[in-house]
Design an enzyme around this catalytic site. Structure first.
Site, mmCIF file in Angstrom:
data_model
loop_
_atom_site.group_PDB
_atom_site.id
_atom_site.type_symbol
_atom_site.label_atom_id
_atom_site.label_comp_id
_atom_site.label_asym_id
_atom_site.label_seq_id
_atom_site.Cartn_x
_atom_site.Cartn_y
_atom_site.Cartn_z
ATOM 1 N N CYS A 1 -86.506 -44.574 3.522
ATOM 2 C CA CYS A 1 -87.514 -44.015 2.632
ATOM 3 C C CYS A 1 -88.489 -43.138 3.403
ATOM 4 O O CYS A 1 -88.447 -43.062 4.637
ATOM 5 C CB CYS A 1 -88.286 -45.133 1.932
ATOM 6 S SG CYS A 1 -87.228 -46.282 1.018
ATOM 7 N N ARG B 1 -87.926 -42.857 -2.270
ATOM 8 C CA ARG B 1 -86.984 -43.949 -2.087
ATOM 9 C C ARG B 1 -85.549 -43.480 -1.906
ATOM 10 O O ARG B 1 -85.044 -42.638 -2.655
ATOM 11 C CB ARG B 1 -87.031 -44.910 -3.288
ATOM 12 C CG ARG B 1 -86.189 -46.162 -3.047
ATOM 13 C CD ARG B 1 -86.227 -47.122 -4.206
ATOM 14 N NE ARG B 1 -85.527 -48.353 -3.843
ATOM 15 C CZ ARG B 1 -84.852 -49.123 -4.679
ATOM 16 N NH1 ARG B 1 -84.790 -48.794 -5.954
ATOM 17 N NH2 ARG B 1 -84.245 -50.222 -4.272
ATOM 18 N N ILE C 1 -80.940 -51.598 -0.809
ATOM 19 C CA ILE C 1 -80.908 -52.993 -1.221
ATOM 20 C C ILE C 1 -81.569 -53.111 -2.594
ATOM 21 O O ILE C 1 -82.655 -52.576 -2.811
ATOM 22 C CB ILE C 1 -81.643 -53.895 -0.205
ATOM 23 C CG1 ILE C 1 -81.005 -53.760 1.187
ATOM 24 C CG2 ILE C 1 -81.652 -55.348 -0.661
ATOM 25 C CD1 ILE C 1 -79.581 -54.263 1.279
ATOM 26 N N ASN D 1 -90.619 -48.317 4.786
ATOM 27 C CA ASN D 1 -89.473 -47.527 5.215
ATOM 28 C C ASN D 1 -88.700 -48.360 6.213
ATOM 29 O O ASN D 1 -89.234 -48.711 7.263
ATOM 30 C CB ASN D 1 -89.952 -46.220 5.868
ATOM 31 C CG ASN D 1 -88.835 -45.467 6.584
ATOM 32 O OD1 ASN D 1 -87.679 -45.566 6.208
ATOM 33 N ND2 ASN D 1 -89.197 -44.733 7.624
ATOM 34 N N GLY D 2 -87.456 -48.715 5.881
ATOM 35 C CA GLY D 2 -86.674 -49.465 6.854
ATOM 36 C C GLY D 2 -85.793 -50.515 6.225
ATOM 37 O O GLY D 2 -85.429 -50.455 5.053
ATOM 38 N N ASP E 1 -85.728 -56.628 0.354
ATOM 39 C CA ASP E 1 -86.384 -57.006 1.610
ATOM 40 C C ASP E 1 -87.847 -56.568 1.644
ATOM 41 O O ASP E 1 -88.661 -57.158 2.355
ATOM 42 C CB ASP E 1 -85.633 -56.446 2.819
ATOM 43 C CG ASP E 1 -85.443 -54.943 2.774
ATOM 44 O OD1 ASP E 1 -85.432 -54.359 1.683
ATOM 45 O OD2 ASP E 1 -85.290 -54.334 3.852
ATOM 46 N N SER F 1 -74.304 -47.426 14.073
ATOM 47 C CA SER F 1 -74.121 -46.586 15.261
ATOM 48 C C SER F 1 -74.141 -47.443 16.526
ATOM 49 O O SER F 1 -74.521 -48.615 16.489
ATOM 50 C CB SER F 1 -75.225 -45.527 15.349
ATOM 51 O OG SER F 1 -76.412 -46.099 15.859
#
Length: 639
Positions: A2, A50, A54, A75-76, A100, A361
């Site tokens: 986000c 956004r 989730i 954000n995350g 979350d 990654s």
């Protein structure tokens, strides 16, 4: 993933203009194309863009607690939210979503500032608690997610995920910081907490900021630093422990309610992530690989791994236009950013986004398990330093370094000038010279007299020694790793991946950068990380049953192409850019030096491709921002 932005006034009275928040978040739309949201009350305004990952239907932001006294923009991803949720429910907290984000709200209610000790993830968030009259900002331990802050002239505070949002704040004048310019040409990025703009800072990794209404200033503190305490462990136990921990870290990062895939460069780290992720999934994993011209192309090795694990492999062989990319860097990064591997990173993110919304990654493996060649050189150099007195090194080796010619054109074994110089210096300065992108003499020659006056007394390398001391370790390998984790990893690698992925609305997760994995790797005995010429030793041993030796034990390659031939072919075009109006008007550079660098490179007498790249990126930045009414003349305050 986000984008977040907001304004705060500790007087608790100032009315926030929603249109300002809308303009700030509009600049972050690429970070969150799935919608926006706002919350305003006296003294506080939050904006959010956004990217739904989730609970797509229930995770709209800003999000609130039950009585709407606590609001958050986030954000995350919190990887352990499923473990925290029942603990918080048992303490009496009621959840309305499966997201979350809501876990952070209730964790704050339960533990206050100490909530950060309970969160495992990548995050940047802003939380307003009306009952406590408190604004709380935080950034994750390793700085995977960005957060910028600025004190405003009217007493307020602005924050945003990216620098582009600050241009939307009325009355905020943006002036280029000469010290930031010097640091950019030292490292190729601008380290925390500085940004290219005076008065706008990055909240450093592992830090939080708390401002209670009515107080004169916010309190900023560091809530985490990596524990480097050494552990004694056998090779067999280390291999077993790594496999178990790594599998858990990968598994946590496969949680998503949207399509997910994996970057696959063909290197050790991304191949290891793909090997484990493929074994954890019931269906084929999508993998993404970018190929490009030259010997740096790792596509053949990526294809080997894809075939082993029957992934749905997406290859994109492309010709990368580095001159166009240099001009576009400011749009993506918001400030000069000179890591040329950002160009293929943008390309692989664009490829991945066509098939997935989340990608895992291999970032972090080199820093955590000692994969860079410079670590081996630093350990060897420390052996010399410990056996040769400092005075002798400075006098004998320093003298040899000064008289030895700089032979860019010669075979590597004849290019001893930098080696002699580094050995003549102490540990911190010697290691710093392996990190810098342009040496002091070169940097000083680039700058105008007014620029040199503005940065007089600034020592860009001073943090290296402080970080080595802060590492609380006598092990030179751990000292070097600790430096990189707190500088290069945050300022370069993670910045590159965040901005490149977010430019394409893609979330990227890095299992090797779980903070527990980082601390475990730092604590390992040196010979389990670096053994002879083999870096990442324990990681490679652990992966031997899962990957072929031709992938695990081949020569390390960089994720970028050599630019020297291109810059020779395009010398006249480059000359026009570096001596054009944007660079001259900035009053930052010495035009004669810029012309000389282009001429020497074009002739083949010297290889100045790295510094030319840094200059081209900076020129692109200036060309983009100097037309903005919010931007002041770069050296107005220093001239």
């Amino acid at each position: 993933m986000c984008g977040i932005a907001g304004l705060f006034y500790p007087n608790g009275e100032t009315q926030i203009d929603v249109s300002t928040l809308q303009a700030m978040t509009a600049a972050l739309a690429h970070r969150g194309p799935d919608g926006d949201g706002f919350h305003v009350e006296p003294g506080v305004g939050f904006g959010h863009r956004r990217l739904a990952i989730i609970d797509p239907r229930g995770g709209e932001q800003p999000m609130f607690n039950e009585d709407r006294s606590v609001a958050i923009v986030f954000n995350g991803m919190i990887y352990n939210y499923r473990e925290l949720m029942p603990k918080l429910q048992a303490a009496g907290h009621v959840f309305r979503t499966l997201c979350d984000t809501e876990v952070i709200i209730h964790a704050w209610e339960q533990w206050g500032e100490d909530c950060l000790d309970h969160l495992n993830g990548m995050f940047a968030f802003a939380l307003w608690d009306r009952n406590r009259r408190t604004l709380f900002l935080a950034r994750d331990r390793l700085g995977k997610k960005p957060l910028h802050v600025a004190r405003l002239s009217d007493g307020g505070l602005a924050f945003a995920s990216e620098l582009g949002a600050f241009g939307a704040i009325p009355g905020l004048a943006l002036t280029i910081d000469p010290v930031a310019v010097a640091e950019y040409f030292t490292w190729s990025y601008i380290p925390d907490p500085r940004t290219i703009w005076k008065g706008v800072e990055k909240l450093p990794a592992g830090h939080c900021l708390l401002w209670r209404a009515g107080e004169a200033a916010p309190e900023r503190r560091r809530y985490w630093r990596a524990d480097t305490a050494p552990r004694q462990i056998s090779e067999a136990d280390a291999v077993a422990d790594f496999r178990e921990a790594f599998t858990e870290c990968v598994d946590q990062r496969l949680i998503a309610d949207v399509p997910l895939g994996a970057f696959l460069s063909g290197g050790v780290d991304s191949s290891a992530v793909v090997a484990v992720a493929a074994g954890l999934r019931s269906r084929a994993l999508d993998t993404f690989t970018i190929g490009f011209e030259g010997e740096e192309d790792e596509t053949p090795f990526a294809n080997i791994v894809a075939e082993w694990y029957k992934t749905t492999q997406h290859n994109d062989h492309t010709t990368l236009d580095y001159l166009a990319a240099a001009a576009d860097t400011a749009r993506v990064f918001g400030e000069p950013f000179g890591d040329q591997s950002s160009v293929p990173t943008l390309a692989v993110c664009a490829l991945a986004r066509r098939h997935a919304t989340v990608a895992v990654s291999g970032d972090g493996g080199d820093e955590v398990f000692a994969g860079y060649r410079r670590y081996r050189w630093h350990v060897l150099s420390e052996g010399v330093r410990r056996h040769v007195p400092a005075g002798l090194r400075r006098s004998a080796l320093g003298t040899l370094a000064r008289i030895y010619p700089k032979l860019d054109w010669a075979p590597k074994f004849l290019r001893a000038k930098y080696t002699l110089t580094e050995l003549s210096l102490d540990s911190a300065l010697g290691y710093a010279r392996t990190l810098v992108r342009s040496q002091d003499e070169m940097r000083r020659s680039l700058f105008s007299a007014s620029m040199l006056a503005a940065i007089d007394g600034h020592d860009a390398m001073a943090p290296i020694g402080r970080l080595m001391e802060e590492s609380n370790s006598e092990d030179p390998l751990v000292q070097a790793q600790y430096v990189d984790i707190n500088t290069y990893l945050v300022g370069d690698i993670l910045t590159k991946v965040d901005r490149a992925s977010m430019a394409h609305s893609l979330e990227v997760r890095a299992p090797l950068l779980d903070y527990r994995m980082v601390e475990w790797g730092l604590s390992l005995p040196a010979d389990l990380k670096l053994r002879g010429k083999v870096g990442k030793y324990v990681l490679k041993k652990a992966m031997e049953p899962l990957l072929p030796d031709e992938v695990l034990y081949r020569r390390k390659q960089g994720f970028a192409m050599t630019l020297a031939p291109l810059f020779r072919r395009e010398a006249e075009r480059i000359r026009g850019l570096l001596l054009g109006q944007a660079m001259l008007d900035s009053r930052l550079f010495e035009p004669r030096t810029l012309a000389r660098l282009v001429d020497e490179h074009a002739s083949g007498r010297s290889d100045h491709s790295l510094v030319i790249w840094l200059l081209l990126v900076f020129q692109g930045f200036l060309a983009r921002v100097q037309a903005s009414p919010a931007v002041q003349r770069p050296l107005a305050a220093a001239a």
